[in-house]
Design a protein around this motif. Structure first.
Motif, mmCIF file in Angstrom:
data_model
loop_
_atom_site.group_PDB
_atom_site.id
_atom_site.type_symbol
_atom_site.label_atom_id
_atom_site.label_comp_id
_atom_site.label_asym_id
_atom_site.label_seq_id
_atom_site.Cartn_x
_atom_site.Cartn_y
_atom_site.Cartn_z
ATOM 1 N N LEU A 156 0.883 -1.590 0.220
ATOM 2 C CA LEU A 156 -0.010 -0.276 -0.021
ATOM 3 C C LEU A 156 0.779 1.110 -0.323
ATOM 4 C CD1 LEU A 156 -2.779 1.427 0.248
ATOM 5 C CD2 LEU A 156 -2.429 1.120 2.408
ATOM 6 N N ILE A 157 1.761 1.293 0.805
ATOM 7 C CA ILE A 157 2.752 2.118 0.810
ATOM 8 C C ILE A 157 3.292 2.392 -0.780
ATOM 9 C CG2 ILE A 157 5.087 2.806 1.383
ATOM 10 C CD1 ILE A 157 4.281 1.111 4.159
ATOM 11 N N VAL A 158 4.471 1.386 -1.368
ATOM 12 C CA VAL A 158 3.983 1.068 -2.469
ATOM 13 C C VAL A 158 3.265 1.735 -3.207
ATOM 14 C CG1 VAL A 158 5.710 0.164 -3.773
ATOM 15 C CG2 VAL A 158 6.196 0.095 -2.407
ATOM 16 N N GLN A 159 2.292 1.350 -3.418
ATOM 17 C CA GLN A 159 0.864 2.490 -4.507
ATOM 18 C C GLN A 159 0.656 3.722 -4.094
ATOM 19 O OE1 GLN A 159 -2.992 0.601 -3.956
ATOM 20 N NE2 GLN A 159 -3.020 0.354 -6.603
ATOM 21 N N LEU A 160 0.840 4.281 -2.738
ATOM 22 C CA LEU A 160 0.131 5.918 -2.313
ATOM 23 C C LEU A 160 0.956 6.425 -2.766
ATOM 24 C CD1 LEU A 160 -1.613 4.966 0.697
ATOM 25 C CD2 LEU A 160 -2.723 5.030 -1.680
ATOM 26 N N GLY A 161 2.509 5.939 -2.775
ATOM 27 C CA GLY A 161 3.134 6.739 -3.376
ATOM 28 C C GLY A 161 4.054 6.681 -4.322
ATOM 29 N N ASP A 162 2.857 6.032 -5.722
ATOM 30 C CA ASP A 162 3.117 5.748 -6.768
ATOM 31 C C ASP A 162 4.523 5.689 -7.160
ATOM 32 O OD1 ASP A 162 2.327 6.421 -9.419
ATOM 33 O OD2 ASP A 162 3.498 8.429 -10.228
ATOM 34 N N ASP A 163 5.760 4.015 -6.924
ATOM 35 C CA ASP A 163 7.547 4.272 -6.155
ATOM 36 C C ASP A 163 6.561 2.749 -7.136
ATOM 37 O OD1 ASP A 163 9.357 3.038 -5.966
ATOM 38 O OD2 ASP A 163 9.209 3.923 -4.028
ATOM 39 N N LYS A 164 7.396 1.978 -6.461
ATOM 40 C CA LYS A 164 8.060 0.592 -7.251
ATOM 41 C C LYS A 164 8.130 -0.337 -5.904
ATOM 42 C CE LYS A 164 9.275 1.925 -12.201
ATOM 43 N NZ LYS A 164 9.867 1.378 -13.397
ATOM 44 N N PRO A 165 8.223 -1.725 -5.853
ATOM 45 C CA PRO A 165 8.809 -1.849 -5.062
ATOM 46 C C PRO A 165 10.193 -2.017 -5.291
ATOM 47 C CG PRO A 165 7.379 -3.961 -6.516
ATOM 48 C CD PRO A 165 7.121 -2.469 -6.759
ATOM 49 N N SER A 166 10.832 -2.866 -3.688
ATOM 50 C CA SER A 166 12.139 -2.509 -3.964
ATOM 51 C C SER A 166 12.856 -3.861 -3.381
ATOM 52 C CB SER A 166 13.433 -1.681 -3.501
ATOM 53 O OG SER A 166 12.798 -1.332 -2.116
ATOM 54 N N HIS A 167 11.995 -5.136 -2.867
ATOM 55 C CA HIS A 167 12.430 -6.306 -1.977
ATOM 56 C C HIS A 167 11.134 -6.835 -2.600
ATOM 57 C CE1 HIS A 167 13.327 -8.527 1.884
ATOM 58 N NE2 HIS A 167 14.782 -7.919 2.207
ATOM 59 N N CYS A 333 17.817 -14.131 0.512
ATOM 60 C CA CYS A 333 19.259 -13.614 0.116
ATOM 61 C C CYS A 333 19.585 -12.745 -0.090
ATOM 62 C CB CYS A 333 19.364 -14.643 -1.402
ATOM 63 S SG CYS A 333 17.743 -14.504 -2.500
ATOM 64 N N LEU A 334 18.511 -11.881 -0.416
ATOM 65 C CA LEU A 334 18.877 -10.263 -0.444
ATOM 66 C C LEU A 334 19.010 -9.595 0.869
ATOM 67 C CD1 LEU A 334 16.709 -11.373 -2.491
ATOM 68 C CD2 LEU A 334 15.169 -8.640 -2.600
ATOM 69 N N ASN A 335 18.430 -10.197 1.738
ATOM 70 C CA ASN A 335 19.022 -9.924 3.088
ATOM 71 C C ASN A 335 21.126 -9.873 3.766
ATOM 72 O OD1 ASN A 335 16.646 -8.951 3.471
ATOM 73 N ND2 ASN A 335 15.871 -10.503 4.656
ATOM 74 N N VAL A 336 20.981 -10.923 2.484
ATOM 75 C CA VAL A 336 22.984 -11.224 3.317
ATOM 76 C C VAL A 336 23.139 -10.313 1.812
ATOM 77 C CG1 VAL A 336 22.395 -13.283 4.536
ATOM 78 C CG2 VAL A 336 22.684 -13.413 1.937
ATOM 79 N N CYS A 337 23.211 -9.994 0.835
ATOM 80 C CA CYS A 337 23.553 -9.448 -0.046
ATOM 81 C C CYS A 337 23.988 -8.159 0.065
ATOM 82 C CB CYS A 337 22.961 -9.394 -1.079
ATOM 83 S SG CYS A 337 23.882 -9.035 -3.017
ATOM 84 N N PRO A 338 26.339 -8.291 -0.497
ATOM 85 C CA PRO A 338 26.468 -6.877 -0.246
ATOM 86 C C PRO A 338 26.245 -6.018 -1.404
ATOM 87 C CG PRO A 338 27.690 -8.464 -0.375
ATOM 88 C CD PRO A 338 27.075 -9.711 -0.716
ATOM 89 N N VAL A 339 26.046 -6.561 -2.451
ATOM 90 C CA VAL A 339 25.516 -5.499 -3.244
ATOM 91 C C VAL A 339 24.073 -5.462 -2.800
ATOM 92 C CG1 VAL A 339 25.125 -5.800 -6.532
ATOM 93 C CG2 VAL A 339 27.263 -7.120 -5.005
ATOM 94 N N TYR A 340 23.417 -6.282 -2.761
ATOM 95 C CA TYR A 340 21.532 -5.437 -2.526
ATOM 96 C C TYR A 340 21.759 -4.539 -1.851
ATOM 97 C CZ TYR A 340 16.991 -5.244 -1.172
ATOM 98 O OH TYR A 340 15.709 -4.466 -1.196
ATOM 99 N N GLU A 341 22.116 -4.713 -1.154
ATOM 100 C CA GLU A 341 22.365 -3.728 0.143
ATOM 101 C C GLU A 341 22.433 -2.134 -0.014
ATOM 102 O OE1 GLU A 341 24.152 -3.380 5.021
ATOM 103 O OE2 GLU A 341 24.425 -4.971 4.150
ATOM 104 N N ARG A 342 23.418 -2.362 -1.021
ATOM 105 C CA ARG A 342 24.434 -0.862 -0.924
ATOM 106 C C ARG A 342 23.549 -0.226 -2.053
ATOM 107 N NH1 ARG A 342 27.621 -3.890 1.185
ATOM 108 N NH2 ARG A 342 28.968 -3.098 3.110
ATOM 109 N N THR A 343 23.047 -1.075 -3.773
ATOM 110 C CA THR A 343 22.269 -0.861 -4.010
ATOM 111 C C THR A 343 20.804 -0.639 -4.501
ATOM 112 O OG1 THR A 343 21.698 -2.495 -5.521
ATOM 113 C CG2 THR A 343 23.670 -1.230 -5.900
ATOM 114 N N GLY A 344 20.173 -1.845 -3.463
ATOM 115 C CA GLY A 344 18.652 -2.199 -2.791
ATOM 116 C C GLY A 344 18.172 -2.120 -4.280
ATOM 117 N N GLY A 345 16.515 -2.441 -4.316
ATOM 118 C CA GLY A 345 15.582 -2.944 -5.546
ATOM 119 C C GLY A 345 15.517 -2.324 -6.773
#
Length: 499
Positions: A156-167, A333-345
């Motif tokens: 809902l936060i993503v939808q109301l913010g006209d955003d895209k999911p990142s996780h 796998c996302l929560n332990v990935c050093p690349v994801y943690e720095r760039t986001g989804g």
């Protein structure tokens, strides 16, 4: 039973859905790395989830045995997927449901839109679903005059913010509570004085959604699992919004990727132990909703199951890549990935970010359409250690990189990398050429004399030195050193032989 057309498309179609980004990963990652707030939000959230997961996993003495069981069940399922899907259809149909088969995102969206129009509804409520995001269902419904309301708090936060999911699990992980408060104030009636306290934010969302739950005639969901032996569907969630969607409306439409089937209830037991600990760091899901077809007088009286391929048979056809279909969408796998943690989804350009997205998205779309994603990894192996079904993501990344290189080799115009590799091969095939190249390398000593490394080269080699340094070439080659070294005394050689 439905008559199924077997001419499946090779890949998910272009121009529909959320599997392809607007820019390659390196460019998108560069933008994300410049956002300090994003990195703080991600760092805090992923470290918290990692800590919770580690604590509850440590409580299970047979955790590795559970992982092995999950891997084995998934491998056996993929080996006989067609038979299990037919069995699932038979059981759903026998219990009053209707099964629809969709070859791709376009077909799936059209099926769902037609089903909603048949009810006369203009609004639907939705349980969080990766499959519907993958096929771009919300956008397709909006074009058809139907509004789909997300009921999961993060969605809902993503939808109301006209955003895209990142996780995968926490779609709004890139937002902090102050940003969420601002979104609610901007979009919810009467929320002007809302604070950023989590409880107050959750209560505001609850009040906002309650009317929609009570008035909606149609609901849509995904499915975490489908049990072939009985036709039972399962949705697990933490907030109770899913339970509201799955029980109150008259019509329920479930969109499910064909890989989500499991053979028996005994197999489901394994995943209901693995999933909550790996995803939310809980011992069990607060809400586990199970339904089988239609029960007169109880719950939705019209149930439709839409089985979606959208490139999955293409993944299944690759022995080295098909294990990507084992994914149970836990996001460990996302929560332990050093690349994801720095760039986001968002940098991944796909609804499936992180390590699993780097192997799944290119296979669903064709590697050429997501060529940069298999390189979005340090190959540290943390994703394999965290995966509850032991998907060997690092090995798969290397496999997809190899496929990418082979596909590029077939192009009439070679890439700069291919030209460079061909030149190196030409030099290294003749000793004389290699000796002359070694002598030319000594010029590089002039470039690196200040810091004993080369930090800048002219184009096209600047693409390397823009992010990495090169070691300064040594003053003496190995060949020169070998020729100039003192010969070993004969006596010492004899002693070595005696030993």
């Amino acid at each position: 039973m439905t008559s199924v057309f077997l001419g499946m498309p090779v890949y998910a179609p272009r121009g529909v859905g959320a599997l392809r980004g607007d820019m390659p990963f390196p460019e998108a990652a560069r933008v994300a790395l410049g956002n300090d707030q994003l990195r703080r939000n991600l760092g805090h959230a992923t470290s918290t989830i990692r800590g919770k997961r580690a604590a509850v996993v440590a409580e299970v003495p047979d955790w590795e045995e559970l992982r092995l069981a999950g891997e084995a069940v998934k491998a056996a399922t993929m080996a006989r997927l067609p038979d299990l899907l037919v069995r699932l259809e038979e059981q759903v149909t026998a219990r009053g449901g209707t099964v629809h088969w969709a070859r791709d995102a376009t077909e799936a969206n059209a099926i769902v839109l037609d089903l909603i129009r048949a009810t006369g509804a203009a609004e639907v409520v939705k349980v969080k679903s990766m499959a519907t995001q993958e096929i771009g269902l919300n956008e397709a419904l909006a074009e058809g005059g139907v509004t789909a309301w997300e009921t999961d708090l993060a969605e809902l936060i993503v939808q109301l913010g006209d955003d895209k999911p990142s996780h995968i699990l926490v779609p709004a992980i890139h937002r902090n509570r102050t940003e969420i408060r601002d979104i609610f104030r901007r979009t919810m009636p009467g929320a002007d004085a809302l604070s950023d306290e989590p409880r107050e934010l959750a209560m505001a969302a609850r009040a906002y959604l309650r009317e929609k739950f009570l008035t909606a005639r149609v609901a849509m969901s995904g499915a975490n699992f489908a049990v072939a032996e009985t036709g039972t569907l399962a949705v697990v969630e933490s907030e109770g919004n899913g339970r509201m969607c799955l029980t109150l409306p008259q019509t329920l439409i479930t969109v499910m990727g064909i890989e989500k089937v499991v053979p028996t209830w005994t197999d489901l037991e394994v995943f209901l132990q693995l999933l909550p600990r790996s995803s939310t760091g809980e011992r069990m899901n607060p809400y586990t909703s199970l339904w089988t077809g239609v029960t007169p007088g109880d719950g939705p009286q019209d149930f439709h199951l839409v089985l979606v391929d959208n490139g999955r048979t293409a993944v299944l056809s690759d022995p080295a890549g098909r294990a990507a279909l084992h994914c149970i969408r836990c996001s460990a796998c996302l929560n332990v990935c050093p690349v994801y943690e720095r760039t986001g989804g968002h940098a991944y350009g796909s609804v499936y970010p992180g390590p699993i997205g780097a192997v799944l998205s290119p296979q669903l779309t064709g590697v050429a359409d997501n060529a940069s994603l298999p390189y979005a990894s340090s190959l540290c192996g943390a994703c394999f250690d965290a995966c509850p079904v032991r998907i060997d993501i690092p090995a798969m990344l290397v496999h997809l990189r190899n496929r990418h290189v082979e596909e590029r080799a077939d192009r009439p115009v070679p890439s700069p990398e291919a030209v460079a590799m061909a030149a190196m091969s030409w030099v290294m095939t003749k000793p004389g050429r290699f000796r002359r190249a070694e002598k030319l390398l000594r010029i590089g000593r002039l470039l690196g004399r200040r810091d004993d490394r080369i930090t800048a080269l002219p184009p096209p080699m600047s693409a390397w030195t823009a992010t990495r340094d090169l070691p300064r070439p040594p003053a003496q080659t190995f060949r020169d050193w070998w020729r100039s070294r003192p010969a070993a005394p004969v006596d010492s050689l004899v002693e070595e032989d005696d030993r």
